[in-house]
Design a protein around this motif. Structure first.
Motif, PDB file in Angstrom:
ATOM      1  N   LEU A 266       0.822  -1.200   0.000  1.00 24.85           N
ATOM      2  CA  LEU A 266       0.000   0.000   0.000  1.00 24.85           C
ATOM      3  C   LEU A 266       0.861   1.257   0.000  1.00 24.85           C
ATOM      4  N   ILE A 267       1.931   1.247   0.767  1.00 25.14           N
ATOM      5  CA  ILE A 267       2.857   2.396   0.797  1.00 25.14           C
ATOM      6  C   ILE A 267       3.526   2.556  -0.565  1.00 25.14           C
ATOM      7  N   LEU A 268       3.948   1.452  -1.166  1.00 19.54           N
ATOM      8  CA  LEU A 268       4.576   1.508  -2.485  1.00 19.54           C
ATOM      9  C   LEU A 268       3.601   2.028  -3.534  1.00 19.54           C
ATOM     10  N   LEU A 269       2.350   1.605  -3.470  1.00 16.84           N
ATOM     11  CA  LEU A 269       1.328   2.080  -4.394  1.00 16.84           C
ATOM     12  C   LEU A 269       1.095   3.578  -4.212  1.00 16.84           C
ATOM     13  N   ALA A 270       1.001   4.032  -2.984  1.00 14.43           N
ATOM     14  CA  ALA A 270       0.781   5.457  -2.715  1.00 14.43           C
ATOM     15  C   ALA A 270       1.975   6.281  -3.185  1.00 14.43           C
ATOM     16  N   ALA A 271       3.183   5.805  -2.940  1.00 11.12           N
ATOM     17  CA  ALA A 271       4.383   6.547  -3.334  1.00 11.12           C
ATOM     18  C   ALA A 271       4.503   6.616  -4.858  1.00 11.12           C
ATOM     19  N   SER A 272       4.250   5.516  -5.537  1.00 14.83           N
ATOM     20  CA  SER A 272       4.359   5.528  -6.998  1.00 14.83           C
ATOM     21  C   SER A 272       3.249   6.379  -7.616  1.00 14.83           C
ATOM     22  N   SER A 273       2.055   6.343  -7.045  1.00 14.52           N
ATOM     23  CA  SER A 273       0.965   7.185  -7.550  1.00 14.52           C
ATOM     24  C   SER A 273       1.293   8.653  -7.367  1.00 14.52           C
ATOM     25  N   TRP A 274       1.843   9.000  -6.203  1.00 17.83           N
ATOM     26  CA  TRP A 274       2.230  10.387  -5.954  1.00 17.83           C
ATOM     27  C   TRP A 274       3.307  10.837  -6.943  1.00 17.83           C
ATOM     28  N   TYR A 275       4.291   9.976  -7.189  1.00 10.98           N
ATOM     29  CA  TYR A 275       5.378  10.323  -8.095  1.00 10.98           C
ATOM     30  C   TYR A 275       4.855  10.509  -9.523  1.00 10.98           C
ATOM     31  N   LEU A 276       3.985   9.628  -9.982  1.00 12.89           N
ATOM     32  CA  LEU A 276       3.402   9.777 -11.316  1.00 12.89           C
ATOM     33  C   LEU A 276       2.555  11.034 -11.414  1.00 12.89           C
ATOM     34  N   TRP A 277       1.792  11.354 -10.381  1.00  6.65           N
ATOM     35  CA  TRP A 277       1.001  12.582 -10.365  1.00  6.65           C
ATOM     36  C   TRP A 277       1.906  13.800 -10.466  1.00  6.65           C
ATOM     37  N   LYS A 278       3.009  13.775  -9.722  1.00 10.99           N
ATOM     38  CA  LYS A 278       3.945  14.892  -9.741  1.00 10.99           C
ATOM     39  C   LYS A 278       4.580  15.042 -11.128  1.00 10.99           C
ATOM     40  N   LEU A 279       4.966  13.943 -11.744  1.00 13.02           N
ATOM     41  CA  LEU A 279       5.563  13.999 -13.078  1.00 13.02           C
ATOM     42  C   LEU A 279       4.584  14.552 -14.106  1.00 13.02           C
ATOM     43  N   THR A 280       3.365  14.056 -14.102  1.00 17.30           N
ATOM     44  CA  THR A 280       2.408  14.509 -15.106  1.00 17.30           C
ATOM     45  C   THR A 280       1.974  15.944 -14.866  1.00 17.30           C
ATOM     46  N   SER A 281       1.875  16.365 -13.616  1.00 16.11           N
ATOM     47  CA  SER A 281       1.477  17.748 -13.359  1.00 16.11           C
ATOM     48  C   SER A 281       2.587  18.708 -13.775  1.00 16.11           C
ATOM     49  N   ASN A 282       3.833  18.312 -13.648  1.00 13.52           N
ATOM     50  CA  ASN A 282       4.939  19.155 -14.101  1.00 13.52           C
ATOM     51  C   ASN A 282       5.043  19.154 -15.622  1.00 13.52           C
ATOM     52  N   TYR A 283       4.785  18.026 -16.231  1.00  9.55           N
ATOM     53  CA  TYR A 283       4.907  17.911 -17.681  1.00  9.55           C
ATOM     54  C   TYR A 283       3.766  18.625 -18.392  1.00  9.55           C
ATOM     55  N   LEU A 284       2.572  18.486 -17.868  1.00  7.81           N
ATOM     56  CA  LEU A 284       1.415  19.063 -18.520  1.00  7.81           C
ATOM     57  C   LEU A 284       1.075  20.424 -17.912  1.00  7.81           C
ATOM     58  N   ASP A 285       1.943  21.393 -18.147  1.00 10.08           N
ATOM     59  CA  ASP A 285       1.655  22.743 -17.692  1.00 10.08           C
ATOM     60  C   ASP A 285       0.629  23.378 -18.626  1.00 10.08           C
ATOM     61  N   GLU A 286       0.201  24.569 -18.345  1.00 12.85           N
ATOM     62  CA  GLU A 286      -0.868  25.205 -19.112  1.00 12.85           C
ATOM     63  C   GLU A 286      -0.551  25.364 -20.606  1.00 12.85           C
ATOM     64  N   PRO A 287       0.639  25.845 -20.988  1.00 14.37           N
ATOM     65  CA  PRO A 287       0.908  25.934 -22.441  1.00 14.37           C
ATOM     66  C   PRO A 287       0.860  24.570 -23.140  1.00 14.37           C
ATOM     67  N   THR A 288       1.340  23.534 -22.457  1.00 13.48           N
ATOM     68  CA  THR A 288       1.316  22.199 -23.052  1.00 13.48           C
ATOM     69  C   THR A 288      -0.113  21.701 -23.198  1.00 13.48           C
ATOM     70  N   LYS A 289      -0.935  21.945 -22.187  1.00 15.95           N
ATOM     71  CA  LYS A 289      -2.336  21.531 -22.265  1.00 15.95           C
ATOM     72  C   LYS A 289      -3.048  22.248 -23.409  1.00 15.95           C
ATOM     73  N   LYS A 290      -2.777  23.548 -23.569  1.00 16.09           N
ATOM     74  CA  LYS A 290      -3.402  24.303 -24.653  1.00 16.09           C
ATOM     75  C   LYS A 290      -2.940  23.793 -26.011  1.00 16.09           C
ATOM     76  N   GLU A 291      -1.659  23.483 -26.113  1.00 12.94           N
ATOM     77  CA  GLU A 291      -1.120  22.972 -27.375  1.00 12.94           C
ATOM     78  C   GLU A 291      -1.727  21.617 -27.719  1.00 12.94           C
ATOM     79  N   LEU A 292      -1.860  20.749 -26.719  1.00 12.90           N
ATOM     80  CA  LEU A 292      -2.482  19.448 -26.960  1.00 12.90           C
ATOM     81  C   LEU A 292      -3.945  19.606 -27.371  1.00 12.90           C
ATOM     82  N   LEU A 293      -4.648  20.517 -26.731  1.00 13.21           N
ATOM     83  CA  LEU A 293      -6.047  20.752 -27.072  1.00 13.21           C
ATOM     84  C   LEU A 293      -6.182  21.309 -28.486  1.00 13.21           C
ATOM     85  N   ASN A 294      -5.311  22.261 -28.854  1.00 16.26           N
ATOM     86  CA  ASN A 294      -5.344  22.820 -30.208  1.00 16.26           C
ATOM     87  C   ASN A 294      -5.023  21.757 -31.257  1.00 16.26           C
ATOM     88  N   SER A 295      -4.051  20.915 -30.957  1.00 15.11           N
ATOM     89  CA  SER A 295      -3.701  19.842 -31.896  1.00 15.11           C
ATOM     90  C   SER A 295      -4.851  18.864 -32.059  1.00 15.11           C
TER      91      SER A 295
END
Length: 75
Positions: A6-35
């Protein structure tokens, strides 16, 4: 053991959330939506190009011109 999983699942979920939130900033989200919207528009255009009415119209013009053999017969 289950608690460790359970701890490993929570830690990996948190890490993936952090990676995707950093990667998908507002300009990237707008660019993906426009594409994506551009892709939908191109799909609609190509869908209209191959509609039954357009295909029937092209087939009628083909028959009016005498088909593929008409240019060979004239030579």
């Amino acid at each position: 053991m289950q608690f460790l999983g359970l701890i490993l699942l929570a830690a990996s979920s948190w890490y993936l959330w952090k990676l995707t939130s950093n990667y998908l900033d507002e300009p990237t989200k707008k660019e993906l939506l426009n594409s994506f919207n551009g892709l939908k528009n191109k799909f609609q255009e190509s869908k209209q190009s191959f509609s039954k009415a357009k295909i029937s119209e092209a087939w009628e013009k083909y028959k009016e011109e005498g088909g593929a053999l008409s240019s060979k017969d004239k030579k």
